[in-house]
Motif scaffolding. Sequence first.
Motif, PDB file in Angstrom:
ATOM      1  N   TYR A  39       0.818  -1.210   0.000  1.00 29.85           N
ATOM      2  CA  TYR A  39       0.000   0.000   0.000  1.00 29.85           C
ATOM      3  C   TYR A  39       0.850   1.257   0.000  1.00 29.85           C
ATOM      4  O   TYR A  39       1.975   1.273   0.477  1.00 29.85           O
ATOM      5  N   ARG A  40       0.237   2.300  -0.605  1.00 28.02           N
ATOM      6  CA  ARG A  40       0.900   3.611  -0.672  1.00 28.02           C
ATOM      7  C   ARG A  40       0.549   4.449   0.528  1.00 28.02           C
ATOM      8  O   ARG A  40       1.321   5.282   0.963  1.00 28.02           O
ATOM      9  N   SER A  41      -0.656   4.237   1.045  1.00 33.70           N
ATOM     10  CA  SER A  41      -1.082   5.004   2.210  1.00 33.70           C
ATOM     11  C   SER A  41      -2.185   4.228   2.911  1.00 33.70           C
ATOM     12  O   SER A  41      -2.800   3.329   2.318  1.00 33.70           O
ATOM     13  N   MET A  42      -2.405   4.584   4.181  1.00 29.93           N
ATOM     14  CA  MET A  42      -3.501   3.969   4.938  1.00 29.93           C
ATOM     15  C   MET A  42      -4.278   5.085   5.637  1.00 29.93           C
ATOM     16  O   MET A  42      -3.667   6.022   6.150  1.00 29.93           O
ATOM     17  N   SER A  43      -5.608   4.984   5.607  1.00 30.99           N
ATOM     18  CA  SER A  43      -6.402   6.006   6.284  1.00 30.99           C
ATOM     19  C   SER A  43      -7.484   5.329   7.121  1.00 30.99           C
ATOM     20  O   SER A  43      -7.682   4.108   7.036  1.00 30.99           O
ATOM     21  N   ASP A  44      -8.173   6.127   7.918  1.00 25.41           N
ATOM     22  CA  ASP A  44      -9.201   5.539   8.786  1.00 25.41           C
ATOM     23  C   ASP A  44     -10.591   5.635   8.166  1.00 25.41           C
ATOM     24  O   ASP A  44     -11.590   5.400   8.832  1.00 25.41           O
ATOM     25  N   TYR A  45     -10.651   6.021   6.896  1.00 25.99           N
ATOM     26  CA  TYR A  45     -11.951   6.089   6.217  1.00 25.99           C
ATOM     27  C   TYR A  45     -11.802   5.505   4.807  1.00 25.99           C
ATOM     28  O   TYR A  45     -10.724   5.564   4.211  1.00 25.99           O
ATOM     29  N   PRO A  46     -12.876   4.948   4.277  1.00 25.86           N
ATOM     30  CA  PRO A  46     -12.798   4.357   2.932  1.00 25.86           C
ATOM     31  C   PRO A  46     -13.046   5.395   1.836  1.00 25.86           C
ATOM     32  O   PRO A  46     -13.676   6.425   2.081  1.00 25.86           O
ATOM     33  N   THR A  47     -12.551   5.113   0.661  1.00 22.95           N
ATOM     34  CA  THR A  47     -12.950   5.847  -0.549  1.00 22.95           C
ATOM     35  C   THR A  47     -13.308   4.776  -1.578  1.00 22.95           C
ATOM     36  O   THR A  47     -13.135   3.579  -1.309  1.00 22.95           O
TER      37      THR A  47
END
Length: 204
Positions: A76-84
Amino acid sequence: MSAQTMSCAPVAAPSGRCNAHEKLVCGADYRPLVSGYKTEYPAEWAEHRICATTGHNALYARKTYKAGEVIMAFSYRSMSDYPTYLTVQVGEDKHIELSPAWLEHVNHSCEPNAMFNTTTFNFEALRDIAVGDELCFFYPSTEWAMDSPFQCKCGKPSCLGYIAGASQLTREQLASRRLTDFIANKLDERDAGASSSSPCDSSQ
Ligand SMILES: C[S@@+](CC[C@H](N)C(=O)[O-])C[C@H]1O[C@@H](n2cnc3c(N)ncnc32)[C@H](O)[C@@H]1O
């Protein structure tokens, strides 16, 4: 003109070519190749097609795979706490942007031939895959509650219609489908919670 008879005209693409062969006749896909497509080769096994008129993307196999085979490892390039609409869920409040980024072009199918295994971080074949097959995964196999639900156009006999994530599906609807460990656990938690909740008070 019916969708089945629309042909895919070649598109002048500096980096690509147009394979206007029978398999690509418009109407066969849920992302119709209305007037042609451009193609790119991000890997030796992968073909990325971009519909010339709609701009829709899809990924196709350039190699054969046996069921269970690893197609490629992903990261993965990035991880966030919300989906897109582009992210893949790997845990509670953990949504990754895939690496390599072109894996984002994998569309959803209710009868998928591949999956993102978020325990091993391998993109795996679920069925035998032939050269030229579109690579698709079942989005609720990784997504609990999708950011951008859609009306599925996969056209498969078992198509579920509205795709909004595993949380919106019954255990029966998910029974025959391969899920990530994360989604399987979420399902167990949900169903355990439902069966242990107190029954309705029928005295009123
Ligand atoms: C990560 S993108 C996949 C690539 C996409 N085709 C594109 O051109 O960007 C996910 C989006 O593709 C569309 N999509 C993917 N599979 C679909 C399907 N079976 N039916 C309808 N729309 C689909 C939905 O709009 C979804 O939000």
